[in-house]
Scaffold this motif. Structure first.
Motif, PDB file in Angstrom:
ATOM      1  N   SER A 165       0.800  -1.325   0.041  1.00 34.21           N
ATOM      2  CA  SER A 165       0.048  -0.007   0.008  1.00 34.21           C
ATOM      3  C   SER A 165       0.818   1.237   0.146  1.00 34.21           C
ATOM      4  CB  SER A 165      -0.987   0.054   1.267  1.00 34.21           C
ATOM      5  OG  SER A 165      -0.216   0.126   2.219  1.00 34.21           O
ATOM      6  N   ARG A 166       2.016   1.273   0.420  1.00 30.01           N
ATOM      7  CA  ARG A 166       3.000   2.383   0.265  1.00 30.01           C
ATOM      8  C   ARG A 166       3.512   2.816  -1.016  1.00 30.01           C
ATOM      9  NH1 ARG A 166       7.809   0.191   3.833  1.00 30.01           N
ATOM     10  NH2 ARG A 166       7.397  -1.496   2.220  1.00 30.01           N
ATOM     11  N   ILE A 167       3.101   1.919  -1.864  1.00 24.42           N
ATOM     12  CA  ILE A 167       3.551   2.132  -3.343  1.00 24.42           C
ATOM     13  C   ILE A 167       2.526   2.919  -4.193  1.00 24.42           C
ATOM     14  CG2 ILE A 167       4.383   1.044  -5.702  1.00 24.42           C
ATOM     15  CD1 ILE A 167       5.808  -1.094  -4.051  1.00 24.42           C
ATOM     16  N   LYS A 168       2.815   3.927  -4.810  1.00 20.41           N
ATOM     17  CA  LYS A 168       1.863   4.560  -5.717  1.00 20.41           C
ATOM     18  C   LYS A 168       2.576   4.596  -7.147  1.00 20.41           C
ATOM     19  CE  LYS A 168       0.345   7.542  -1.972  1.00 20.41           C
ATOM     20  NZ  LYS A 168       0.396   9.020  -1.393  1.00 20.41           N
ATOM     21  N   VAL A 169       1.682   4.205  -8.144  1.00 21.51           N
ATOM     22  CA  VAL A 169       2.342   4.271  -9.356  1.00 21.51           C
ATOM     23  C   VAL A 169       1.761   5.146 -10.450  1.00 21.51           C
ATOM     24  CG1 VAL A 169       2.615   2.943 -11.640  1.00 21.51           C
ATOM     25  CG2 VAL A 169       2.936   1.686  -9.289  1.00 21.51           C
ATOM     26  N   PHE A 170       2.726   6.069 -11.333  1.00 17.87           N
ATOM     27  CA  PHE A 170       2.067   6.876 -11.963  1.00 17.87           C
ATOM     28  C   PHE A 170       2.609   6.731 -13.271  1.00 17.87           C
ATOM     29  CE2 PHE A 170       1.792   8.597  -7.689  1.00 17.87           C
ATOM     30  CZ  PHE A 170       0.758   9.382  -7.569  1.00 17.87           C
ATOM     31  N   HIS A 171       1.716   6.706 -14.468  1.00 17.93           N
ATOM     32  CA  HIS A 171       2.163   6.345 -15.768  1.00 17.93           C
ATOM     33  C   HIS A 171       1.887   7.517 -16.424  1.00 17.93           C
ATOM     34  CE1 HIS A 171       2.177   1.971 -15.102  1.00 17.93           C
ATOM     35  NE2 HIS A 171       0.795   2.180 -14.589  1.00 17.93           N
TER      36      HIS A 171
END
Length: 330
Positions: A60-66
């Motif tokens: 949950s700490r990971i945020k992905v932005f494409h």
């Protein structure tokens, strides 16, 4: 600062599917848990984006932005803009970090009341797998004033210019961003962050693994984009001379060096471009030649530059040929 503040880890990602999992794994196993891990997929055309998404589903700490490809600087700036941490660090997506990287640098900042914490890096090749120092043991550290840190950076000593291997107070990036579309973006930014800092602290522990790849910018053949060395060298020379006049000699050494590195890459037949970079080197060569603190190789090049661009190019060509020959013999 909060006792245990949120720390943002920004990872620009572009076509690194072979190495990305190893990088992310080294981040999620940090002993400092209060992390915001920002993976910025900068328009990857391989499976890098999918790998990012996979890890985000499991942590949950990971945020992905494409996003559309904009280059390394654009990806870093994007990560800075959306980050929420009081502190921020940058990890290159083909590198790895020690499990104590974040905690160790955070405690250095706390104990020294500095604005930037730095650690050395350990180089490793594409085919190697290394694990940076993960033994938590108190080590001596060096505390620098901004000017002292700049001297080390400009003479390419213990303090390097890279965005990686550092933990910053995020407030330093107010009104400072990485230049888009240029090579040597770290060199054009790190000095500004140093000038804005009160103190910089440097650890002696190698907590960062820096992967040497054939595709890395420093190992690539010449491209016209590398001529950004001229702009960057002028920028750092003018800014540092203006803000710290006592560092004019030191900054001449770095400005000369960045142009020299590009000059060595320029093909022999591109006379006009070679002349352009050579003229930049001429501005700094006298200062470098008589500067006892400048690196020996820079002083030697400064000396040979007085014989003209053609002679200097011949010297470089002979040097590269001999270096390749003896490397093969070894």
């Amino acid at each position: 600062m909060n006792k245990e503040p949120l720390i943002s880890v920004v990872v620009p990602v572009y076509n690194v599917e072979k190495y990305l999992s190893q990088c992310i794994e080294s981040i999620i196993c940090q002993t400092y848990n209060k992390l915001e891990i920002i993976l910025v997929d900068d328009g990857s055309t391989d499976c890098s984006g999918k790998i990012c998404d996979y890890y985000a589903l499991n942590d949950s700490r990971i945020k992905v932005f494409h996003k559309k490809n904009g280059g390394l600087s654009d990806a870093r700036n994007y990560g800075i803009a959306i980050s929420r941490g009081e502190l921020i660090t940058f990890i290159d997506s083909d590198d790895v970090i020690s499990s104590i990287f974040v905690k160790y640098l955070f405690e250095l900042l706390e104990n020294s009341n500095a604005d930037i914490a730095i650690c050395p890096y350990q180089k490793f090749s594409e085919k190697e797998i290394i694990f940076p120092d993960s033994i938590y043991s108190p080590q001596p550290y060096i505390l620098y004033t901004p000017e002292e840190a700049l001297v080390e950076m400009l003479y390419q000593g213990c303090v390097h210019t890279g965005a990686h291997c550092k933990l910053y107070k995020k407030s330093l990036f107010d009104n400072i961003s990485y230049p888009i579309g240029l090579y040597y973006e770290d060199l054009g930014t790190t000095y500004k962050l140093f000038l804005k800092s009160k103190m910089i602290v440097s650890s002696l522990k190698k907590l960062y693994g820096y992967r040497i790849r054939n595709e890395s910018i420093i190992r690539q053949p010449f491209t016209p984009k590398m001529l950004s060395c001229i702009y960057i060298s002028k920028q750092i020379y003018n800014d540092i001379s203006k803000n710290c006049s006592n560092l004019t000699i030191a900054v001449a050494s770095r400005a000369f060096s960045v142009n020299r590195m590009v000059y060595m890459k320029i093909p022999f037949h591109k006379k006009k471009i070679r002349k352009q970079v050579y003229n930049e080197m001429k501005k700094y060569r006298k200062t470098v030649l008589f500067d006892s603190r400048a690196r020996k190789c820079e002083r030697v090049v400064a000396f040979f530059s007085y014989f003209g661009p053609f002679f200097l190019s011949c010297v470089f060509k002979i040097y590269v040929t001999l270096a390749m020959y003896f490397k093969e013999r070894i």
